[in-house]
Write a protein that holds these residues in place. Structure first.
Motif, PDB file in Angstrom:
ATOM      1  N   VAL A 174       9.059   8.141  -5.864  1.00  0.00           N
ATOM      2  CA  VAL A 174       9.364  10.180  -6.116  1.00  0.00           C
ATOM      3  C   VAL A 174      11.068   9.946  -6.089  1.00  0.00           C
ATOM      4  O   VAL A 174      11.146  10.522  -7.013  1.00  0.00           O
ATOM      5  CB  VAL A 174       8.011  10.825  -6.266  1.00  0.00           C
ATOM      6  N   MET A 175      11.546   9.478  -4.981  1.00  0.00           N
ATOM      7  CA  MET A 175      12.613  10.150  -4.301  1.00  0.00           C
ATOM      8  C   MET A 175      13.601   9.642  -6.096  1.00  0.00           C
ATOM      9  O   MET A 175      14.943  10.266  -6.103  1.00  0.00           O
ATOM     10  CB  MET A 175      12.765   9.695  -3.502  1.00  0.00           C
ATOM     11  N   LYS A 176      13.314   7.831  -6.302  1.00  0.00           N
ATOM     12  CA  LYS A 176      14.129   7.666  -6.958  1.00  0.00           C
ATOM     13  C   LYS A 176      13.963   8.248  -8.699  1.00  0.00           C
ATOM     14  O   LYS A 176      15.405   8.212  -8.844  1.00  0.00           O
ATOM     15  CB  LYS A 176      13.629   6.150  -6.918  1.00  0.00           C
ATOM     16  N   ARG A 177      13.003   8.469  -8.604  1.00  0.00           N
ATOM     17  CA  ARG A 177      12.425   9.042  -9.529  1.00  0.00           C
ATOM     18  C   ARG A 177      13.395  10.496 -10.303  1.00  0.00           C
ATOM     19  O   ARG A 177      13.179  10.953 -11.571  1.00  0.00           O
ATOM     20  CB  ARG A 177      10.794   9.340 -10.265  1.00  0.00           C
ATOM     21  N   TYR A 178      13.377  11.501  -9.376  1.00  0.00           N
ATOM     22  CA  TYR A 178      13.802  12.220  -9.295  1.00  0.00           C
ATOM     23  C   TYR A 178      15.584  12.133  -8.380  1.00  0.00           C
ATOM     24  O   TYR A 178      15.463  13.064  -7.409  1.00  0.00           O
ATOM     25  CB  TYR A 178      13.416  13.767  -8.551  1.00  0.00           C
ATOM     26  N   PRO A 179      16.407  11.651  -9.023  1.00  0.00           N
ATOM     27  CA  PRO A 179      17.649  11.417  -8.348  1.00  0.00           C
ATOM     28  C   PRO A 179      18.426  13.023  -7.790  1.00  0.00           C
ATOM     29  O   PRO A 179      18.852  12.800  -6.973  1.00  0.00           O
ATOM     30  CB  PRO A 179      18.556  10.487  -9.101  1.00  0.00           C
ATOM     31  N   SER A 180      17.912  13.865  -8.337  1.00  0.00           N
ATOM     32  CA  SER A 180      19.577  14.771  -8.293  1.00  0.00           C
ATOM     33  C   SER A 180      18.501  16.274  -7.257  1.00  0.00           C
ATOM     34  O   SER A 180      19.421  16.769  -7.146  1.00  0.00           O
ATOM     35  CB  SER A 180      18.875  15.635 -10.124  1.00  0.00           C
ATOM     36  N   VAL A 181      17.004  15.878  -7.047  1.00  0.00           N
ATOM     37  CA  VAL A 181      16.244  16.606  -6.182  1.00  0.00           C
ATOM     38  C   VAL A 181      17.532  15.913  -5.224  1.00  0.00           C
ATOM     39  O   VAL A 181      17.298  15.033  -4.508  1.00  0.00           O
ATOM     40  CB  VAL A 181      15.125  16.145  -5.600  1.00  0.00           C
ATOM     41  N   LYS A 182      18.504  16.452  -4.195  1.00  0.00           N
ATOM     42  CA  LYS A 182      18.441  16.343  -3.148  1.00  0.00           C
ATOM     43  C   LYS A 182      17.950  16.177  -1.528  1.00  0.00           C
ATOM     44  O   LYS A 182      18.037  15.924  -0.030  1.00  0.00           O
ATOM     45  CB  LYS A 182      19.365  16.543  -2.757  1.00  0.00           C
ATOM     46  N   LYS A 183      17.072  17.100  -1.787  1.00  0.00           N
ATOM     47  CA  LYS A 183      15.755  17.859  -0.188  1.00  0.00           C
ATOM     48  C   LYS A 183      14.271  17.224  -0.580  1.00  0.00           C
ATOM     49  O   LYS A 183      14.053  17.775  -1.262  1.00  0.00           O
ATOM     50  CB  LYS A 183      15.844  18.994  -0.370  1.00  0.00           C
ATOM     51  N   TRP A 184      14.152  16.365   0.518  1.00  0.00           N
ATOM     52  CA  TRP A 184      12.949  16.192   0.281  1.00  0.00           C
ATOM     53  C   TRP A 184      12.111  16.851   1.036  1.00  0.00           C
ATOM     54  O   TRP A 184      12.103  15.914   2.920  1.00  0.00           O
ATOM     55  CB  TRP A 184      12.440  13.825   0.385  1.00  0.00           C
ATOM     56  N   TYR A 185      11.144  17.137   1.119  1.00  0.00           N
ATOM     57  CA  TYR A 185       9.848  17.275   2.143  1.00  0.00           C
ATOM     58  C   TYR A 185       8.522  16.393   2.519  1.00  0.00           C
ATOM     59  O   TYR A 185       8.210  15.949   1.282  1.00  0.00           O
ATOM     60  CB  TYR A 185       9.347  18.608   2.410  1.00  0.00           C
ATOM     61  N   VAL A 186       8.520  15.147   3.266  1.00  0.00           N
ATOM     62  CA  VAL A 186       7.219  14.191   3.520  1.00  0.00           C
ATOM     63  C   VAL A 186       6.191  15.209   4.243  1.00  0.00           C
ATOM     64  O   VAL A 186       6.281  15.294   5.334  1.00  0.00           O
ATOM     65  CB  VAL A 186       7.670  13.650   3.710  1.00  0.00           C
ATOM     66  N   GLY A 187       4.871  14.490   3.975  1.00  0.00           N
ATOM     67  CA  GLY A 187       4.432  16.125   4.616  1.00  0.00           C
ATOM     68  C   GLY A 187       2.666  14.389   4.083  1.00  0.00           C
ATOM     69  O   GLY A 187       2.261  14.133   2.828  1.00  0.00           O
ATOM     70  N   GLY A 188       1.280  14.891   4.736  1.00  0.00           N
ATOM     71  CA  GLY A 188       0.016  14.774   4.213  1.00  0.00           C
ATOM     72  C   GLY A 188      -1.335  15.375   4.565  1.00  0.00           C
ATOM     73  O   GLY A 188      -1.054  16.181   5.820  1.00  0.00           O
ATOM     74  N   HIS A 189      -2.594  14.940   4.110  1.00  0.00           N
ATOM     75  CA  HIS A 189      -3.027  15.794   4.656  1.00  0.00           C
ATOM     76  C   HIS A 189      -3.973  14.558   5.655  1.00  0.00           C
ATOM     77  O   HIS A 189      -4.439  13.436   4.622  1.00  0.00           O
ATOM     78  CB  HIS A 189      -4.317  16.145   3.634  1.00  0.00           C
ATOM     79  N   SER A 190      -4.611  14.563   6.846  1.00  0.00           N
ATOM     80  CA  SER A 190      -5.529  14.084   7.457  1.00  0.00           C
ATOM     81  C   SER A 190      -5.192  12.280   7.637  1.00  0.00           C
ATOM     82  O   SER A 190      -3.648  12.630   8.235  1.00  0.00           O
ATOM     83  CB  SER A 190      -6.597  14.029   7.114  1.00  0.00           C
ATOM     84  N   LEU A 191      -5.800  11.440   7.330  1.00  0.00           N
ATOM     85  CA  LEU A 191      -5.088  10.112   7.650  1.00  0.00           C
ATOM     86  C   LEU A 191      -3.163  10.089   6.390  1.00  0.00           C
ATOM     87  O   LEU A 191      -2.526   9.308   6.723  1.00  0.00           O
ATOM     88  CB  LEU A 191      -5.730   9.119   6.729  1.00  0.00           C
ATOM     89  N   GLY A 192      -3.529  10.722   5.335  1.00  0.00           N
ATOM     90  CA  GLY A 192      -2.022  11.059   4.884  1.00  0.00           C
ATOM     91  C   GLY A 192      -0.691  11.491   5.338  1.00  0.00           C
ATOM     92  O   GLY A 192       0.400  11.042   5.274  1.00  0.00           O
TER      93      GLY A 192
END
Length: 239
Positions: A110-128
């Motif tokens: 998804v980061m490659k799909r939106y190259p114009s987005v420069k700031k990414w936050y990554v997280g998840g629920h439980s095992l995610g």
């Protein structure tokens, strides 16, 4: 002797196939989006292996949310919709066997799909959240922050000496990720990690998929818990 060995190997092979088959069947018994989610959001449509919500205008930043074990990504549609209305592009991946650790590297897609987005936050629920931490640990230069929803990193992913914004949202009545788990996780997180407790919340209401085995009963409606999650994430995930 040879016959005994042969029969033993055949027996082991049959048991292994049965165990793998049973495991596969177990992974397919998923938690589906609840009626409440469909009422609030409507039908959530996946696209190329992702549930994607985009803001109406250019995105302030991006959020990747790894789903909990056996929870369908669509069950986080309300969170994604609300975050997109705050200006974030949000991606929730479908993962092999419905277990996030089988698709740790999905965030790159998804980061490659939106190259114009420069700031990414990554997280998840439980095992995610465990999967998100694994991705973050190996890609520190690509992310702006890491967040946990009723989750924490595995012992192998130590962020205590890392300069990375971290948010841990946990619930008072969580029957699967206990307060003890959250306390223990603090040793793996930076000293300035932010901890936010949802009073009366539980594990299943980090998504919208109904009750979950082993969880405790929530003392607030699912929408209220979800809205608190959105507010906490937006306050923390600065564009």
């Amino acid at each position: 002797m040879k016959k005994i060995l042969k029969y033993s190997l055949v027996t082991i092979g049959i048991l292994l196939v049965a165990a793998l088959g049973g495991f596969y069947v177990w992974t397919q018994q998923t938690y589906e989006p609840s009626g409440k989610l469909k009422e609030l959001v409507g039908k959530v449509e996946p696209e190329d292996g992702w549930v994607i919500y985009e803001p109406k205008e250019s995105a302030k930043a991006g959020i990747v949310l790894y789903p909990g074990a056996k929870v369908e990504p669509e069950a986080y549609g309300y969170l994604a919709q609300q975050l997109s209305e705050k200006g974030y592009v949000v991606g929730i991946p479908h993962v092999p066997l419905n277990l996030a650790f089988t698709g740790v590297g999905k965030a790159e897609e998804v980061m490659k799909r939106y190259p114009s987005v420069k700031k990414w936050y990554v997280g998840g629920h439980s095992l995610g959240g465990v999967a998100a931490a694994s991705f973050a640990h190996d890609n520190l230069d690509e992310i702006a922050g890491l967040f946990f929803l009723g989750s924490y990193p595995s012992g192998g992913d130590d962020f205590s000496k890392v300069n990375l914004p971290v948010l841990s949202i946990y619930a008072e009545n969580d029957g699967l990720t206990s307060h003890k788990d959250i306390e223990k996780s603090k040793s793996l997180l930076p000293d300035d990690a932010v901890f936010y407790e949802i009073k009366g919340g539980n594990h299943a209401q980090f998504g919208m998929y109904g009750p979950q085995k082993g969880d405790n009963k929530a003392e607030l409606p699912v929408k209220k818990q979800q809205d608190q999650i959105v507010d906490a994430l937006v306050s923390w995930a600065k564009p």
